[in-house]
Design a protein around this motif. Structure first.
Motif, PDB file in Angstrom:
ATOM      1  N   CYS A 143       0.786  -1.231   0.000  1.00  0.00           N
ATOM      2  CA  CYS A 143       0.000   0.000   0.000  1.00  0.00           C
ATOM      3  C   CYS A 143       0.819   1.283   0.000  1.00  0.00           C
ATOM      4  CB  CYS A 143      -0.969   0.011   1.176  1.00  0.00           C
ATOM      5  SG  CYS A 143      -2.185  -1.302   1.065  1.00  0.00           S
ATOM      6  N   ASP A 170      -1.271  -3.213  -3.800  1.00  0.00           N
ATOM      7  CA  ASP A 170      -1.429  -1.761  -3.833  1.00  0.00           C
ATOM      8  C   ASP A 170      -0.066  -1.086  -4.010  1.00  0.00           C
ATOM      9  OD1 ASP A 170      -4.073  -2.338  -3.548  1.00  0.00           O
ATOM     10  OD2 ASP A 170      -4.348  -1.378  -1.607  1.00  0.00           O
ATOM     11  N   TYR A 173      -1.672   3.228  -6.998  1.00  0.00           N
ATOM     12  CA  TYR A 173      -3.096   3.528  -6.865  1.00  0.00           C
ATOM     13  C   TYR A 173      -3.581   4.127  -8.174  1.00  0.00           C
ATOM     14  CZ  TYR A 173      -3.292   2.269  -1.977  1.00  0.00           C
ATOM     15  OH  TYR A 173      -3.274   1.551  -0.813  1.00  0.00           O
ATOM     16  N   HIS A 231      -5.786  -2.128  -6.043  1.00  0.00           N
ATOM     17  CA  HIS A 231      -5.541  -0.812  -6.662  1.00  0.00           C
ATOM     18  C   HIS A 231      -4.634  -0.841  -7.894  1.00  0.00           C
ATOM     19  CE1 HIS A 231      -7.885   1.635  -3.969  1.00  0.00           C
ATOM     20  NE2 HIS A 231      -7.463   0.874  -2.978  1.00  0.00           N
ATOM     21  N   ASP A 399      -2.962  -4.558   2.786  1.00  0.00           N
ATOM     22  CA  ASP A 399      -4.280  -4.003   2.451  1.00  0.00           C
ATOM     23  C   ASP A 399      -4.916  -3.023   3.425  1.00  0.00           C
ATOM     24  OD1 ASP A 399      -6.863  -3.804   1.007  1.00  0.00           O
ATOM     25  OD2 ASP A 399      -7.628  -4.984   2.677  1.00  0.00           O
ATOM     26  N   HIS A 401      -3.859  -0.979   5.909  1.00  0.00           N
ATOM     27  CA  HIS A 401      -3.229   0.289   6.305  1.00  0.00           C
ATOM     28  C   HIS A 401      -3.060   0.430   7.820  1.00  0.00           C
ATOM     29  CE1 HIS A 401      -5.123   1.999   2.340  1.00  0.00           C
ATOM     30  NE2 HIS A 401      -4.369   0.937   2.148  1.00  0.00           N
ATOM     31  N   SER A 431      -0.292   4.954   2.424  1.00  0.00           N
ATOM     32  CA  SER A 431      -1.739   5.114   2.228  1.00  0.00           C
ATOM     33  C   SER A 431      -2.438   5.499   3.529  1.00  0.00           C
ATOM     34  CB  SER A 431      -2.335   3.827   1.680  1.00  0.00           C
ATOM     35  OG  SER A 431      -1.665   3.486   0.485  1.00  0.00           O
TER      36      SER A 431
HETATM   37 FE   LIG Z   1      -4.241  -0.073   0.116  1.00  0.00          FE
END
Ligand SMILES: [Fe+2]
Length: 525
Positions: A143, A170, A173, A231, A399, A401, A431
């Protein structure tokens, strides 16, 4: 740890002068991935102008020959493999080379050359030989939203000198500039224009992410095992079902997103996109120490139940017929677990696996995009894990965060039920922005979820050290990401001993010397 390895420079300070000349095609850096005991994937992409219109990176519309070298030493005095690859416009002039017949368990260095330009040098490593169990140090990340912060966590992880990096999704994004504004309103730098829909837009977005020197540094430092989450295509998509973009042409977007993902990551030919799909679930052994069973929890799942979101009243999430990994992948996983003879078994995947009740007080409120939205599939997979007899299962997750550490239970509503294994969840690189530490809220959350031992809302990464008898996981956090050059610190540590199937809290290591001074200098003072 040998001297060559310790002295390997990370960051732009170590670039050869040629790389700074106008027209340098190696602006996106180099990468390696998917190590086996005798091979590795080496990657680069030619892009002298990474953000040039059309997503071609400023390259001409013709094939270009790219020389590559793999050596035992950083000065390339002992080159063991070399060759010439063709960078084609149809693959955005990306290069994926798969040298084979290498020595197990050793460090290598690699570089590329074309048109008088020399790439930065990358460091990589093959997996140890079957039958051996040398210690492994690896990092886990997920992320990284370019707009929401600087990728300092990637650099701080590189400074830890891991043997291997797992990226759990991720990586980019897809949103339009400013398109993802939630609790964290700060945008430190702007995405390329447009929400990603076309191949050109996805290529530009990936190229933009690789303009970040901290991301390039982590790629150049160690081999990665990478797998996407949502993402890389769009928020919360599920199998054939589009996510929350509300746009038409999902299949086209998926085809473009997967193709660009392949073009920009060190993936094997076995992952070449076909149609609008891509084979990313795969298995990598690290000697007899551990197996990484890499799962794809996006491509084969049924749609999220009850219109997705966090909900209390969704009976459909319990339906037995609904799948998350799907029948073929589940059979592949079960067979691999049964056949595994390694001391540890890492399930590297994307979404929160343990039950997670967000509702304070009686009743349950769960996030339907996670395994809580697919509880029968979770029961089947955890049942397969137990039935396989695979030693020391550990689930690695991204995922969400936030950092989390959990025990995985046969029945999450019975705290005394059988321990199946543990789950280590890495927070985001950026993120959701700076994040915060909220001990009071955390205490309530953990009281609601007794199998969860740790939660932290700050940004960061996990490092793990694995031996035949113990897994040690250090959760690193950064105090901010909206300003550059944040330090990182270990804020929680856990161990799992062989056969225990549960987490033990352990003392965090003493803080290291100031990290700004460590960048570009030998690590491990
Ligand atoms: Fe994410």
């Amino acid at each position: 740890m040998d001297l060559t390895r310790r002295s390997f420079l990370i960051g732009t300070a170590g670039l050869p002068l040629a790389s700074r000349r106008t027209g340098d095609p190696f602006t996106l850096g180099v990468a390696s991935g998917d190590p086996t005991a005798d091979g590795i994937v080496l990657w680069t992409r030619l892009a002298p102008r990474p953000l040039a219109d059309g997503g071609h990176g400023g390259m001409p519309d013709r094939d270009v020959a790219v020389e590559w070298q793999l050596a035992e030493d950083e000065r390339f005095t002992r080159v063991v493999r070399s060759g010439t690859a063709t960078a084609r416009p149809s693959w955005a002039h990306s290069v994926h080379v798969e040298p084979a017949g290498l020595q197990p368990g050793r460090e290598y260095f690699y570089r590329f050359r074309t048109g008088g330009h020399l790439s930065p040098t990358g460091r990589t490593r093959t997996a140890p030989a079957p039958g051996t169990t040398p210690d492994l140090a690896f990092g886990v990340v997920s992320c990284s939203n370019y707009e929401q912060g600087y990728f300092t966590a990637y650099r701080r992880l590189a400074e830890q000198q891991p043997d291997l990096v797992l990226h759990l999704g991720d990586y980019i994004y897809e949103y339009a500039p400013g398109g993802y504004r939630n609790s964290a309103g700060t945008i430190v730098r702007s995405h390329t224009e447009h929400r990603c829909q076309t191949l050109a837009e996805f290529r530009l977005r990936h190229a933009q992410y690789k303009t970040d020197p901290d991301l390039r540094a982590l790629h150049a430092l160690a081999p990665w095992i990478a797998v996407n989450d949502d993402h890389e295509i769009e928020n919360n998509w599920a199998g054939v079902h589009p996510g929350t973009s509300g746009r038409p042409d999902f299949a086209q977007r998926k085809r473009a997103g997967y193709r660009a993902y392949y073009e920009h990551l060190p993936l094997r030919r076995s992952a070449l996109p076909r149609g609008s799909g891509m084979r990313l679930y795969r298995r990598l052994a690290w000697g007899d120490l551990t197996t990484f069973h890499v799962l794809d929890t996006r491509q084969f799942r049924d749609d999220q139940p009850c219109d997705d979101g966090v909900r209390a009243d969704c009976a459909a999430r319990l339906a037995t017929g609904r799948v998350l990994v799907g029948a073929a992948q589940r059979a592949w996983l079960a067979a691999g677990l049964r056949a595994s003879r390694t001391r540890w078994n890492m399930l590297a995947q994307q979404i929160f696996m343990a039950q997670h009740d967000y509702h304070l007080g009686p009743g349950k409120e769960v996030l339907l995009d996670t395994w809580d939205g697919y509880t029968a599939e979770r029961d089947r997979v955890l049942g397969d894990v137990v039935a396989s007899g695979a030693r020391n299962p550990v689930v690695l997750t991204g995922d969400i965060h936030c950092h989390y550490a959990s025990d995985l239970l046969a029945d999450f509503d019975d705290p005394d039920s059988r321990r199946v294994g543990v789950e280590l969840v890495t927070t985001s690189v950026t993120s959701d922005g700076d994040g915060y530490d909220a001990p009071a809220a955390r205490a309530v959350e953990l009281a609601e979820n007794p199998h969860i031992a740790y939660a932290d809302q700050r940004r960061g990464f996990i490092t793990a050290r694995l031996t035949p008898t113990e897994l040690r996981a250090d959760f690193h956090t950064l105090p901010y990401v909206t300003k550059r050059n944040a330090p990182s610190a270990v804020t929680a540590s856990f161990t799992v001993t062989d056969g225990a199937h549960r987490l033990s809290r352990s003392a965090v290591p003493a803080p290291r010397a100031p990290q700004a001074a460590a960048a570009g200098a030998p690590r491990h003072p």
